[in-house]
Design an enzyme around this catalytic site. Structure first.
Site, PDB file in Angstrom:
ATOM      1  N   TRP A 101       6.511  -7.394  -6.890  1.00 47.13           N
ATOM      2  CA  TRP A 101       7.590  -6.799  -6.032  1.00 47.13           C
ATOM      3  C   TRP A 101       7.398  -7.577  -4.435  1.00 47.13           C
ATOM      4  O   TRP A 101       8.223  -7.817  -3.786  1.00 47.13           O
ATOM      5  CB  TRP A 101       7.181  -5.225  -5.768  1.00 47.13           C
ATOM      6  CG  TRP A 101       7.419  -4.446  -7.112  1.00 47.13           C
ATOM      7  CD1 TRP A 101       6.398  -3.866  -7.611  1.00 47.13           C
ATOM      8  CD2 TRP A 101       8.385  -4.195  -7.716  1.00 47.13           C
ATOM      9  NE1 TRP A 101       6.879  -3.094  -8.863  1.00 47.13           N
ATOM     10  CE2 TRP A 101       8.034  -3.493  -8.806  1.00 47.13           C
ATOM     11  CE3 TRP A 101       9.704  -4.999  -7.736  1.00 47.13           C
ATOM     12  CZ2 TRP A 101       9.002  -3.202  -9.975  1.00 47.13           C
ATOM     13  CZ3 TRP A 101      10.686  -4.496  -8.601  1.00 47.13           C
ATOM     14  CH2 TRP A 101      10.392  -3.579  -9.754  1.00 47.13           C
ATOM     15  N   ASP A 168       4.991  -2.132   2.095  1.00 50.17           N
ATOM     16  CA  ASP A 168       5.652  -1.815   0.983  1.00 50.17           C
ATOM     17  C   ASP A 168       4.684  -0.614   0.389  1.00 50.17           C
ATOM     18  O   ASP A 168       3.831  -1.021  -0.117  1.00 50.17           O
ATOM     19  CB  ASP A 168       6.230  -2.649   0.101  1.00 50.17           C
ATOM     20  CG  ASP A 168       6.906  -1.988  -1.115  1.00 50.17           C
ATOM     21  OD1 ASP A 168       6.819  -0.869  -1.248  1.00 50.17           O
ATOM     22  OD2 ASP A 168       7.095  -2.758  -2.221  1.00 50.17           O
ATOM     23  N   LYS A 192       8.044   8.102  -6.498  1.00 51.74           N
ATOM     24  CA  LYS A 192       6.599   8.073  -6.819  1.00 51.74           C
ATOM     25  C   LYS A 192       5.991   9.360  -6.755  1.00 51.74           C
ATOM     26  O   LYS A 192       5.690  10.297  -7.568  1.00 51.74           O
ATOM     27  CB  LYS A 192       5.879   6.844  -6.887  1.00 51.74           C
ATOM     28  CG  LYS A 192       6.438   5.646  -6.622  1.00 51.74           C
ATOM     29  CD  LYS A 192       6.687   5.065  -7.941  1.00 51.74           C
ATOM     30  CE  LYS A 192       7.173   3.692  -8.118  1.00 51.74           C
ATOM     31  NZ  LYS A 192       7.300   2.979  -9.378  1.00 51.74           N
TER      32      LYS A 192
END
Length: 359
Positions: A101, A168, A192
């Protein structure tokens, strides 16, 4: 028989949240209308947005000079939106590369200015968090991915720097305390610890905005959404509502400190078994970097041919989502806030049964 959902995301959410959300789909607040069909500008949904905002400020101690936004496009859109809004063409940003990511975030940011990779664990397949790297003081910002779902690593301490940070936090936000004031911007996909896929949380210091010289398309300018309280266009109504319910649940169950304690107990249980059991091997080279959210492991050397047998035992015990990411293989146990320790115990029992059967 109960399913033990170890999926990395979209991930497990609390049962009371599912029940309340299901009722709201049929009839929201006694309106005779579904949450799926009410106006995003109605007083009823405005109240949902306002409560979610208050809960986030309360749970994370968000300072008053930060805006809280609910956007769309996932964290992947934030890879370029952050750079578009914060990085001028003649400026430089620093990135810590700790996995897929962050690698993607680096690629997107390069379209808007100079990007320097300050440290990377890529040569060792992202099996640790880099440490001891220098952060130049002339950066517009430094970007980190706090938790890496694929590789099972996590920043346990934030880098020390006077440079603004962008984080992030898609896979560990609301799982532990965070000093929001250390960041100019935090972003997180909801799927999540916060809610279902479809909403993206952004927490941004308002003074950090409006400093780049480039033209920013209206929908991609954070100031647009700050000004319109995340309702410039139709926001993702249902994901925001479910996120609000989840935030309520977190607060009612002791807030972030309680989540942190619960998550630490689950992580300690699974990592103790990985280290004890001769059939398995953890993939993170420095135990200090092990993620509390995502435990990654493989079969021990010489046991790789038993991969399918272990997955069959997991399936028989209703342990779902244990297969590792397709890019790395192996296994992964994702243990977000809503997972009870009994589910981790069930997986540990499968690992012990595997040892007895094939060891």
């Amino acid at each position: 028989m109960k399913k033990h959902n170890f999926s990395s995301g979209p991930a497990i959410l609390p049962l009371p949240v599912f029940e309340q959300a299901a009722e709201a789909v049929r009839d929201f607040n006694g309106m005779g209308l579904s949450i799926l069909e009410i106006s995003h500008r109605s007083p009823e949904f405005t109240a949902v947005m306002e409560e979610a905002n208050v809960l986030i400020r309360d749970l994370l101690n968000v300072p008053d000079d930060y805006a809280i936004l609910f956007l769309q496009g996932g964290a992947s859109s934030q890879f370029f939106m952050t750079a578009m809004n914060l990085l001028d063409q003649d400026a430089k940003a620093g990135y810590i590369d700790t996995g897929s990511w962050s690698t993607k975030a680096i690629k997107e940011a390069q379209a808007f200015g100079t990007v320097e990779t300050l440290a990377s664990s890529k040569p060792d397949n992202f099996t640790y968090i880099p440490k001891g790297f220098a952060i130049p003081e002339d950066l517009a910002y430094v970007h980190i991915t706090t938790n890496n779902t694929i590789y099972g690593t996590q920043f346990k301490t934030l880098p020390e720097t006077s440079v603004p940070m962008v984080g992030d936090m898609s896979s560990d936000i609301f799982s532990q305390p965070v000093d929001v004031s250390r960041f100019d911007l935090i972003y997180a996909g909801a799927q999540k610890n916060m809610g279902p896929a479809g909403a993206t949380l952004v927490i941004v210091r308002k003074e950090a905005l409006g400093k780049v010289k480039r033209h920013i398309p209206t929908m991609l300018d954070y100031r647009t959404h700050v000004k319109k309280d995340s309702a410039f266009n139709t926001p993702p109504v249902f994901p925001i509502y479910v996120s609000m319910l989840t935030l309520r649940w977190i607060k009612a169950n002791g807030g972030i400190p309680a989540m942190q304690q619960k998550n630490a107990a689950k992580a300690e249980l699974i990592y103790r078994e990985i280290d004890r059991n001769p059939m398995f091997k953890g993939t993170v080279t420095d135990p200090a970097d092990r993620s509390t959210m995502n435990a990654t492991f493989v079969l021990a050397e010489g046991k790789e041919h038993l991969n399918d047998e272990f997955m069959q035992l997991c399936k028989a015990a209703n342990c779902s989502g244990v297969k590792g990411h397709r890019s790395v293989g192996g296994f992964r146990a994702s243990m977000y806030n809503a997972m009870e320790i009994e589910s981790v115990q069930a997986l540990v029992q499968v690992m012990q049964s595997f040892e007895r059967k094939f060891g």
